[in-house]
Design a protein around this motif. Structure first.
Motif, PDB file in Angstrom:
ATOM      1  N   SER A  86       0.856  -1.185   0.000  1.00 59.53           N
ATOM      2  CA  SER A  86       0.000   0.000   0.000  1.00 59.53           C
ATOM      3  C   SER A  86       0.891   1.234   0.000  1.00 59.53           C
ATOM      4  O   SER A  86       2.069   1.174   0.340  1.00 59.53           O
ATOM      5  CB  SER A  86      -0.892   0.025   1.236  1.00 59.53           C
ATOM      6  N   ARG A  87       0.288   2.336  -0.388  1.00 61.27           N
ATOM      7  CA  ARG A  87       1.061   3.576  -0.409  1.00 61.27           C
ATOM      8  C   ARG A  87       1.562   3.952   0.980  1.00 61.27           C
ATOM      9  O   ARG A  87       2.643   4.518   1.116  1.00 61.27           O
ATOM     10  CB  ARG A  87       0.196   4.694  -0.983  1.00 61.27           C
ATOM     11  N   ALA A  88       0.761   3.631   1.991  1.00 57.79           N
ATOM     12  CA  ALA A  88       1.153   4.015   3.348  1.00 57.79           C
ATOM     13  C   ALA A  88       2.532   3.454   3.692  1.00 57.79           C
ATOM     14  O   ALA A  88       3.364   4.148   4.269  1.00 57.79           O
ATOM     15  CB  ALA A  88       0.107   3.530   4.345  1.00 57.79           C
ATOM     16  N   VAL A 128       0.683  -0.639  -5.218  1.00 53.16           N
ATOM     17  CA  VAL A 128      -0.512  -0.952  -6.003  1.00 53.16           C
ATOM     18  C   VAL A 128      -1.545   0.141  -5.738  1.00 53.16           C
ATOM     19  O   VAL A 128      -1.747   0.527  -4.593  1.00 53.16           O
ATOM     20  CB  VAL A 128      -1.092  -2.322  -5.582  1.00 53.16           C
ATOM     21  N   GLN A 180      -3.979   3.751  -7.270  1.00 56.06           N
ATOM     22  CA  GLN A 180      -4.146   4.874  -8.187  1.00 56.06           C
ATOM     23  C   GLN A 180      -2.827   5.471  -8.635  1.00 56.06           C
ATOM     24  O   GLN A 180      -2.635   5.775  -9.805  1.00 56.06           O
ATOM     25  CB  GLN A 180      -4.965   5.943  -7.468  1.00 56.06           C
ATOM     26  N   GLY A 187       0.057   3.926  -8.094  1.00 56.89           N
ATOM     27  CA  GLY A 187       1.016   2.844  -8.277  1.00 56.89           C
ATOM     28  C   GLY A 187       0.610   1.985  -9.452  1.00 56.89           C
ATOM     29  O   GLY A 187       0.108   2.477 -10.447  1.00 56.89           O
ATOM     30  N   GLY A 211      -3.499  -6.565   6.275  1.00 58.41           N
ATOM     31  CA  GLY A 211      -3.432  -5.305   7.025  1.00 58.41           C
ATOM     32  C   GLY A 211      -3.552  -4.086   6.144  1.00 58.41           C
ATOM     33  O   GLY A 211      -2.835  -3.103   6.311  1.00 58.41           O
ATOM     34  N   ILE A 212      -4.456  -4.180   5.170  1.00 59.71           N
ATOM     35  CA  ILE A 212      -4.700  -3.071   4.251  1.00 59.71           C
ATOM     36  C   ILE A 212      -6.145  -2.633   4.426  1.00 59.71           C
ATOM     37  O   ILE A 212      -7.051  -3.459   4.447  1.00 59.71           O
ATOM     38  CB  ILE A 212      -4.441  -3.525   2.795  1.00 59.71           C
ATOM     39  N   SER A 213      -6.343  -1.315   4.562  1.00 54.91           N
ATOM     40  CA  SER A 213      -7.696  -0.839   4.847  1.00 54.91           C
ATOM     41  C   SER A 213      -8.589  -0.870   3.613  1.00 54.91           C
ATOM     42  O   SER A 213      -9.790  -1.084   3.715  1.00 54.91           O
ATOM     43  CB  SER A 213      -7.635   0.571   5.429  1.00 54.91           C
ATOM     44  N   GLY A 214      -7.999  -0.636   2.445  1.00 54.36           N
ATOM     45  CA  GLY A 214      -8.818  -0.642   1.234  1.00 54.36           C
ATOM     46  C   GLY A 214      -9.413   0.718   0.932  1.00 54.36           C
ATOM     47  O   GLY A 214     -10.571   0.831   0.556  1.00 54.36           O
ATOM     48  N   ASN A 273      -7.788  -8.554   7.919  1.00 51.95           N
ATOM     49  CA  ASN A 273      -7.739  -7.272   8.611  1.00 51.95           C
ATOM     50  C   ASN A 273      -8.390  -7.454   9.972  1.00 51.95           C
ATOM     51  O   ASN A 273      -9.363  -8.186  10.098  1.00 51.95           O
ATOM     52  CB  ASN A 273      -8.497  -6.222   7.786  1.00 51.95           C
ATOM     53  N   GLY A 295      -8.964 -10.837  11.563  1.00 53.20           N
ATOM     54  CA  GLY A 295      -7.953 -11.404  12.449  1.00 53.20           C
ATOM     55  C   GLY A 295      -6.664 -10.612  12.421  1.00 53.20           C
ATOM     56  O   GLY A 295      -6.543  -9.629  11.678  1.00 53.20           O
ATOM     57  N   VAL A 319      -2.856 -10.094  11.517  1.00 50.97           N
ATOM     58  CA  VAL A 319      -1.904 -10.593  10.516  1.00 50.97           C
ATOM     59  C   VAL A 319      -0.752 -11.331  11.186  1.00 50.97           C
ATOM     60  O   VAL A 319      -0.224 -12.290  10.618  1.00 50.97           O
ATOM     61  CB  VAL A 319      -1.324  -9.479   9.611  1.00 50.97           C
TER      62      VAL A 319
HETATM   63  C1  LIG Z   1      -4.003  10.959  -4.578  1.00 52.64           C
HETATM   64  C2  LIG Z   1      -3.851   9.745  -3.749  1.00 52.64           C
HETATM   65  C3  LIG Z   1      -3.346   8.615  -4.339  1.00 52.64           C
HETATM   66  C4  LIG Z   1      -3.193   7.455  -3.618  1.00 52.64           C
HETATM   67  N1  LIG Z   1      -2.698   6.364  -4.251  1.00 52.64           N
HETATM   68  C5  LIG Z   1      -2.590   5.219  -3.563  1.00 52.64           C
HETATM   69  C6  LIG Z   1      -2.079   4.058  -4.190  1.00 52.64           C
HETATM   70  O1  LIG Z   1      -1.683   4.064  -5.363  1.00 52.64           O
HETATM   71  N2  LIG Z   1      -2.015   2.919  -3.462  1.00 52.64           N
HETATM   72  C7  LIG Z   1      -2.395   2.872  -2.143  1.00 52.64           C
HETATM   73  O2  LIG Z   1      -2.313   1.796  -1.550  1.00 52.64           O
HETATM   74  N3  LIG Z   1      -2.845   3.961  -1.534  1.00 52.64           N
HETATM   75  C8  LIG Z   1      -2.947   5.135  -2.198  1.00 52.64           C
HETATM   76  N4  LIG Z   1      -3.359   6.243  -1.539  1.00 52.64           N
HETATM   77  C9  LIG Z   1      -3.464   6.201  -0.075  1.00 52.64           C
HETATM   78  C10 LIG Z   1      -4.712   5.569   0.427  1.00 52.64           C
HETATM   79  O3  LIG Z   1      -5.709   6.558   0.492  1.00 52.64           O
HETATM   80  C11 LIG Z   1      -4.472   4.990   1.825  1.00 52.64           C
HETATM   81  O4  LIG Z   1      -3.976   6.000   2.657  1.00 52.64           O
HETATM   82  C12 LIG Z   1      -3.517   3.813   1.869  1.00 52.64           C
HETATM   83  O5  LIG Z   1      -3.859   2.874   0.891  1.00 52.64           O
HETATM   84  C13 LIG Z   1      -3.597   3.195   3.218  1.00 52.64           C
HETATM   85  O6  LIG Z   1      -2.660   2.151   3.330  1.00 52.64           O
HETATM   86  P1  LIG Z   1      -2.875   0.988   4.351  1.00 52.64           P
HETATM   87  O7  LIG Z   1      -4.129   0.279   4.046  1.00 52.64           O
HETATM   88  O8  LIG Z   1      -1.623   0.186   4.378  1.00 52.64           O
HETATM   89  O9  LIG Z   1      -2.917   1.713   5.770  1.00 52.64           O
HETATM   90  P2  LIG Z   1      -4.126   2.063   6.721  1.00 52.64           P
HETATM   91  O10 LIG Z   1      -5.187   2.782   6.041  1.00 52.64           O
HETATM   92  O11 LIG Z   1      -3.502   2.651   7.924  1.00 52.64           O
HETATM   93  O12 LIG Z   1      -4.737   0.655   7.083  1.00 52.64           O
HETATM   94  C14 LIG Z   1      -4.103  -0.282   7.869  1.00 52.64           C
HETATM   95  C15 LIG Z   1      -5.100  -1.403   8.087  1.00 52.64           C
HETATM   96  O13 LIG Z   1      -4.482  -2.446   8.775  1.00 52.64           O
HETATM   97  C16 LIG Z   1      -5.371  -2.956   9.751  1.00 52.64           C
HETATM   98  N5  LIG Z   1      -4.558  -3.513  10.819  1.00 52.64           N
HETATM   99  C17 LIG Z   1      -3.797  -2.865  11.713  1.00 52.64           C
HETATM  100  N6  LIG Z   1      -3.145  -3.749  12.512  1.00 52.64           N
HETATM  101  C18 LIG Z   1      -3.510  -4.973  12.082  1.00 52.64           C
HETATM  102  C19 LIG Z   1      -3.170  -6.294  12.494  1.00 52.64           C
HETATM  103  N7  LIG Z   1      -2.306  -6.532  13.492  1.00 52.64           N
HETATM  104  N8  LIG Z   1      -3.737  -7.332  11.834  1.00 52.64           N
HETATM  105  C20 LIG Z   1      -4.607  -7.102  10.809  1.00 52.64           C
HETATM  106  N9  LIG Z   1      -4.936  -5.887  10.384  1.00 52.64           N
HETATM  107  C21 LIG Z   1      -4.402  -4.831  11.009  1.00 52.64           C
HETATM  108  C22 LIG Z   1      -6.201  -1.786  10.181  1.00 52.64           C
HETATM  109  O14 LIG Z   1      -7.462  -2.237  10.645  1.00 52.64           O
HETATM  110  C23 LIG Z   1      -6.319  -0.982   8.881  1.00 52.64           C
HETATM  111  O15 LIG Z   1      -7.486  -1.333   8.170  1.00 52.64           O
HETATM  112  C24 LIG Z   1      -3.538   7.410  -2.241  1.00 52.64           C
HETATM  113  C25 LIG Z   1      -4.044   8.545  -1.631  1.00 52.64           C
HETATM  114  C26 LIG Z   1      -4.212   9.703  -2.352  1.00 52.64           C
HETATM  115  C27 LIG Z   1      -4.777  10.887  -1.653  1.00 52.64           C
END
Ligand SMILES: Cc1cc2nc3c(=O)[nH]c(=O)nc-3n(C[C@H](O)[C@H](O)[C@H](O)COP(=O)(O)OP(=O)(O)OC[C@H]3O[C@@H](n4cnc5c(N)ncnc54)[C@H](O)[C@@H]3O)c2cc1C
Lengths: 321, 259
Positions: free
Chosen positions: A235-237, A250, A252, A254, A266-269, A287, A304, A306
């Protein structure tokens, strides 16, 4: 729609998959499809380009290390000035594709439609599809001014298919002097070591997000990808956090992936993420948050941790082989 | 070295976006903030400027209603001053028109280096910086992961499909950076106070010698035909891990014949 140009990018194994996708799209829209290519090996790809529907390839030639944006756009503009008139020019949404499109836009004084994921002809004009708000809605748009229209098309929007045509005729189309605009030069290329399939071509993509908790845990995602003969994504994060290189991203901003199986840990979607992977045939998501948006597109969702499920899955798969 | 950073001021991305039903354009009413994607460019500019004696960072932005709140954020980070182009005739501009306006404003600053984000958060067309470069007659290096400069040339590690390229380029030039390449600083209290008195030149189209008929919705050469809901992908089975989560996944993979 009589004539469409496609910017043909070449990778290590000939034209890139996205190039072939664009040729297939163009073929479905116009009877005459032509490619524009650069580099030392254009003659050697004329066969593949022809097979995929290009009757001709304009060869800008070897750029001697210059970034392609300025010289390739200049060569295309020169062709148009000489009277070659495509109705549309399709560009791959790639690093270099966007550079050439932007520069050609200024040279021809035509705007660009980017993030195109679909093309069709309505009342004689080309209509584009753009996903907005993470693909929840689709905008249809078109150019109203004089052509050629410039379109930047996202990967995996069309399926590449051979049409069995003869090799494309190679026509030299040198750029000429582009002055300071062409002054950026590649002095060295670095290939990141990648074992296994490429992210955007893999049948299985295993992705990790912030829920992994730390950069170290990403090794588990890589391990699972290996066991499933897939590619690891991110994920971007976690790319922004510096855990993994941008090439793994992966979404928008990526890569767009359309694997048979996508597994997200562990991706929020977020919407910007979903736009890059919801074309997967099957989606598995793990997640800890039952309300995570990724579950709305998952075929199998596991609520669950990860840190428990991922090592257990790796263990289970290892013991099978 | 004079560094210009393009800063977009956008509706707060945390608030859900929407298209205006009447004009089918992005609703930009409400307070604007600095696009987060641009904070990386601002930080990069400040770092590069601090490495070359006598350098300064100027911000350039185009926004409706003489909006400056996003610019103040970047000024608080350390930029010296800003140019803001604001004109009612600019509403509905396409990316090429926007590039023409920004290029005209940037030209006035006579920069050695122009930095922009690879794409904006709300529009993400991703072609604007290169259009600006072509209009200014400058080379450009997009998707920069790492940048260094001595004030006359830049060295850039540029993202590629396979890895990255080392790219060298004489100045003046345009560079675009992706998010995450540097750690944007938080404005200090002192910075925030100082930003209040920093100069923001507000220009209209007439100041830039641009014909209002060529930009904005009057000059736009693309139109939105309609907006439709995308085909929804239905959710599937959701199970809570009771120690059997991995086994459930194995069973699913077997069913798919992936294993
Ligand atoms: C213009 C723009 C473009 C973007 N382009 C992209 C892009 O190309 N790709 C992309 O991915 N994002 C992109 N984003 C960012 C996107 O909006 C999100 O911020 C990003 O995808 C979040 O990444 P994440 O799911 O890893 O993190 P988070 O949103 O922080 O989610 C983490 C998740 O992990 C879960 N979690 C935490 N701990 C555990 C655990 N121990 N076990 C299981 N689950 C757990 C949480 O419940 C949460 O759902 C873009 C944003 C903007 C504004």
């Amino acid at each position: 729609m009589d004539r469409i140009w496609v910017l043909a990018e070449t990778g290590e194994q000939g034209p890139t998959p996205l190039t072939l996708e664009l040729l297939a799209a163009a073929r479905g829209l116009a009877p005459r499809v032509e490619a524009v290519a650069w580099g030392p090996g254009t003659a050697s790809i004329a066969g593949v380009l022809g097979e995929h529907g290009a009757s001709r390839v304009y060869d800008v030639g070897d750029l001697a290390g210059a970034l392609p944006g300025a010289p390739v756009a200049a060569a295309m503009a020169a062709l148009v000035e000489r009277g070659e008139r495509p109705d549309a020019v399709l560009f791959p949404a790639s690093y270099d594709g966007r550079d050439v499109a932007g520069r050609l836009s200024v040279r021809l004084d035509r705007p660009v439609l980017t993030n195109v994921t679909g093309l069709s002809v309505r009342d004689g004009s080309l209509v584009t599809e753009h996903p907005v708000f993470g693909g929840a809605q689709i905008v249809h748009a078109r150019f109203t001014g004089e052509g050629p229209g410039i379109y930047v098309v996202r990967a995996k929007s069309f399926a590449a298919a051979s049409a069995g045509g003869a090799a494309a005729e190679v026509v030299a189309a040198p750029a000429g002097d582009v002055g300071p605009t062409g002054a950026a030069r590649i002095v060295e290329r670095h290939a990141e070591e990648a074992s296994g399939p490429k992210l955007d071509e893999a049948a299985v993509v295993v992705s990790g997000g912030r829920g992994l908790g730390s950069a170290d845990s990403y090794a588990l995602v890589e391990e699972l990808a290996r066991l499933l003969h897939g590619a690891p994504g991110a994920s971007r994060a976690i790319v922004d956090a510096g855990w993994v290189p941008y090439s793994h991203q992966v979404g928008q901003t990526g890569k767009t992936v359309k694997p048979t199986l996508y597994v997200g840990w562990g991706i929020s979607g977020a919407t910007q993420r979903l736009v890059g992977m919801k074309g997967a045939k099957s989606i598995v998501a793990i997640n800890k948050d039952r309300e995570a948006p990724i579950f709305s597109v998952a075929d199998l969702g596991v609520v669950g941790d990860v840190h428990k499920v991922l090592p257990a899955l790796i263990e289970a798969l290892r013991s099978r082989s | 070295m004079h560094v210009v950073v393009c800063v977009k001021q956008i509706p707060d991305p945390a608030a859900p976006g929407s298209l205006r039903k009447d004009t089918l354009t992005l609703d930009r009413s409400g307070k604007l903030v600095m696009d987060d994607s641009d904070s990386y460019g601002v930080e990069m500019a400040l770092q590069l400027a601090s490495g070359v004696d006598g350098s300064e960072v100027t911000l350039v932005s185009m926004a409706p209603g003489s909006e400056t709140s996003g610019l103040r954020t970047a000024l608080a980070m350390g930029a010296a001053d800003a140019i803001l182009v604001s004109d009612d005739a600019l509403a509905g501009s396409d990316a090429l028109s926007t590039a023409k306006v920004l290029a005209a404003a940037i030209r006035r600053a006579e920069p050695d280096l122009v930095i922009a984000a690879t794409e904006s958060t709300d529009g993400y067309t991703g072609t604007l910086p290169v259009q600006v470069a072509e209009l200014l007659g400058m080379p450009s290096v997009t998707f920069a992961k790492r940048v260094s400069t001595d004030g006359t040339t830049i060295k850039v590690e540029r993202q590629t499909e396979a890895g990255y390229d080392d790219v060298e380029c004489p100045l003046p030039a345009v560079v675009t950076v992706t998010a995450g390449v540097v750690e944007p600083r938080y404005p200090s209290f002192k910075g925030i106070m100082a930003a209040k008195s920093k100069r923001i030149d507000v220009l209209g189209l007439a100041d830039l010698g641009i014909d209002a008929a060529e930009v904005g919705s009057r000059g736009a050469r693309e139109e939105v035909l309609d907006v439709a809901d995308a085909e929804a992908r239905g959710g599937g089975e959701i199970v809570v891990d009771e120690g059997d989560g991995a086994q459930r996944i194995v069973a699913f993979l077997e069913q798919l014949k992936v294993i």
